[in-house]
Design a protein around this motif. Structure first.
Motif, PDB file in Angstrom:
ATOM      1  N   LEU A 287      67.332  93.188 -87.919  1.00  0.00           N
ATOM      2  CA  LEU A 287      66.947  92.116 -87.003  1.00  0.00           C
ATOM      3  C   LEU A 287      65.993  92.642 -85.945  1.00  0.00           C
ATOM      4  O   LEU A 287      64.987  92.014 -85.622  1.00  0.00           O
ATOM      5  CB  LEU A 287      68.203  91.529 -86.357  1.00  0.00           C
ATOM      6  N   LYS A 288      66.300  93.821 -85.426  1.00  0.00           N
ATOM      7  CA  LYS A 288      65.447  94.461 -84.427  1.00  0.00           C
ATOM      8  C   LYS A 288      65.964  95.874 -84.194  1.00  0.00           C
ATOM      9  O   LYS A 288      66.977  96.289 -84.773  1.00  0.00           O
ATOM     10  CB  LYS A 288      65.460  93.681 -83.109  1.00  0.00           C
ATOM     11  N   GLY A 293      67.295 102.910 -79.722  1.00  0.00           N
ATOM     12  CA  GLY A 293      66.934 103.347 -81.066  1.00  0.00           C
ATOM     13  C   GLY A 293      67.896 102.960 -82.169  1.00  0.00           C
ATOM     14  O   GLY A 293      67.730 103.398 -83.316  1.00  0.00           O
ATOM     15  N   ARG A 294      68.872 102.137 -81.853  1.00  0.00           N
ATOM     16  CA  ARG A 294      69.790 101.702 -82.904  1.00  0.00           C
ATOM     17  C   ARG A 294      69.243 100.465 -83.626  1.00  0.00           C
ATOM     18  O   ARG A 294      68.573  99.632 -83.017  1.00  0.00           O
ATOM     19  CB  ARG A 294      71.180 101.410 -82.347  1.00  0.00           C
ATOM     20  N   THR A 295      69.558 100.363 -84.895  1.00  0.00           N
ATOM     21  CA  THR A 295      69.155  99.214 -85.691  1.00  0.00           C
ATOM     22  C   THR A 295      70.185  98.106 -85.554  1.00  0.00           C
ATOM     23  O   THR A 295      71.395  98.357 -85.636  1.00  0.00           O
ATOM     24  CB  THR A 295      69.024  99.610 -87.173  1.00  0.00           C
ATOM     25  N   VAL A 296      69.713  96.891 -85.334  1.00  0.00           N
ATOM     26  CA  VAL A 296      70.598  95.727 -85.297  1.00  0.00           C
ATOM     27  C   VAL A 296      70.496  95.038 -86.649  1.00  0.00           C
ATOM     28  O   VAL A 296      69.415  94.601 -87.062  1.00  0.00           O
ATOM     29  CB  VAL A 296      70.191  94.749 -84.173  1.00  0.00           C
ATOM     30  N   LEU A 297      71.613  94.965 -87.353  1.00  0.00           N
ATOM     31  CA  LEU A 297      71.642  94.383 -88.688  1.00  0.00           C
ATOM     32  C   LEU A 297      72.174  92.955 -88.642  1.00  0.00           C
ATOM     33  O   LEU A 297      73.291  92.715 -88.176  1.00  0.00           O
ATOM     34  CB  LEU A 297      72.528  95.223 -89.614  1.00  0.00           C
ATOM     35  N   ALA A 298      71.375  92.027 -89.125  1.00  0.00           N
ATOM     36  CA  ALA A 298      71.840  90.649 -89.297  1.00  0.00           C
ATOM     37  C   ALA A 298      72.650  90.582 -90.586  1.00  0.00           C
ATOM     38  O   ALA A 298      72.368  91.287 -91.561  1.00  0.00           O
ATOM     39  CB  ALA A 298      70.654  89.702 -89.369  1.00  0.00           C
TER      40      ALA A 298
END
Length: 350
Positions: A287-288, A293-298
């Motif tokens: 998602l962003k 620096g962490r990835t946001v997962l939808a």
């Protein structure tokens, strides 16, 4: 002469998602079984995972990949979940289909069976029938006398960017709580040796698993957040959800009645939602990226294989994770609205 568009530039096709299944096994103490995978594993190396693995021909037929049914709960997925649990941990969930009683096999025979099945010297079904002519994996209802032993609890499809992809059916399985004699007829009690026992899982000797252990879901999450173990997003999210019901208090002693109530609350949750958690299909998408620096997962997309179907994922929650060298760290679960608002607030302060 200009090269025709597309010459020599065939778009790489995503890998076929291999069908697999995993089981979230809840012990008589409401603890959850996790396995520590070996460092040399081809997937989830060194991570802690639920017991499970790929479907095998011995588990029965599975519809072809182009069929949406290829990704749906069915006998082959269920058979694989119970077989893999036995191979990886030594815990046998099988029953006499005539009487409905759980099958009891001594440790030495179980250990020998695990090796033979893993080496493809005997199928799981044939080995069960060697122990009892009417034995079968505990995957189905018995004359509607009890609830479904294997409860679907999300289906995950690996994103198309990954070189190895899986379509994985997750299940919940509740082992019986310690027997309350005053609430049962004497003839319904299990044999001596089965009562009040928490099974002791064992590794498979380091073939795929170095350790198998029951702990409260909250304890697994705490270890992951401290960096002591690796949990990937599917395992972290499901443990997070389970913990919210089974780990409501930290008291060392909880009555059977309280444990049963917690299980019932979890079951109600699993069957809730739109779609319910029993039928959520999740193929994580970025998602962003957060400021740290962490990835946001939808979690709301069902994946390319199910495009055009009515399958949907989880629209309210997201998973934040830091991916480093094939590992997953600093995993947390958040409400999607909060994750999106944090990004907007950050930009408005610039």
């Amino acid at each position: 002469m200009p090269r025709a568009k597309g010459d020599g530039e065939k778009k790489r096709q995503p890998a076929v998602a291999r069908p697999s299944s995993s089981v979230i096994l809840v012990s008589p103490k409401n603890e959850v079984l996790l396995l520590h995978r070996v460092q040399t594993s081809s997937s989830f190396a060194s991570a802690h995972v639920f017991p499970g693995g790929n479907l095998s021909s011995q588990d029965g037929p599975c519809p072809p990949p182009e069929d949406h049914a290829h990704h749906e709960d069915g006998p082959s997925y269920r058979q694989a979940a119970i077989r893999e649990l036995f191979e990886e941990s030594g815990i046998l969930l099988a029953k006499d289909k005539t009487s409905g009683k759980m099958l009891v096999v001594d440790e030495a025979t179980r250990e020998q069976g695990r090796r033979l099945i893993h080496q493809n010297k005997v199928t799981f079904g044939d080995w069960l029938r060697q122990q009892n002519a009417t034995a079968e994996a505990d995957i189905d209802l018995i004359a509607n006398l009890r609830e479904d032993p294997l409860i679907p609890f999300t289906h995950w499809i690996t994103p198309i960017a990954n070189p190895k992809r899986y379509t994985t059916q997750m299940y919940l399985y509740f082992m019986p709580l310690p027997v309350n004699i005053d609430k049962r007829l004497l003839e319904d009690l299990p044999d001596e040796g089965e009562r009040d026992e928490v099974p002791v899982p064992t590794s498979d000797g380091g073939v795929e698993v170095t350790e198998a252990q029951f702990l409260p879901a909250a304890a697994w999450l705490d270890r992951a957040q401290k960096g002591e173990i690796i949990l990937f997003p599917p395992q972290f999210l499901l443990l997070h959800l389970v913990s919210g019901f089974l780990d409501q208090e930290s008291r060392s002693t909880v009555s059977n009645g309280e444990m049963e109530e917690r299980r019932a609350a979890l079951m109600k949750f699993v069957h809730s939602g739109s779609p319910p958690w029993t039928d959520k299909y999740i193929s994580p998408k970025m998602l962003k990226v957060t400021e740290d620096g962490r990835t946001v997962l939808a979690l709301d997309d069902a994946g390319p294989e199910l495009k055009g179907s009515d399958k949907r994922g989880e629209s309210d929650r997201v998973v934040l994770v830091r991916f480093t060298k094939g590992s997953a760290r600093e995993v947390t679960v958040a409400w999607k609205k909060d994750a999106l608002r944090e990004g907007k607030e950050g930009r408005s302060n610039l």
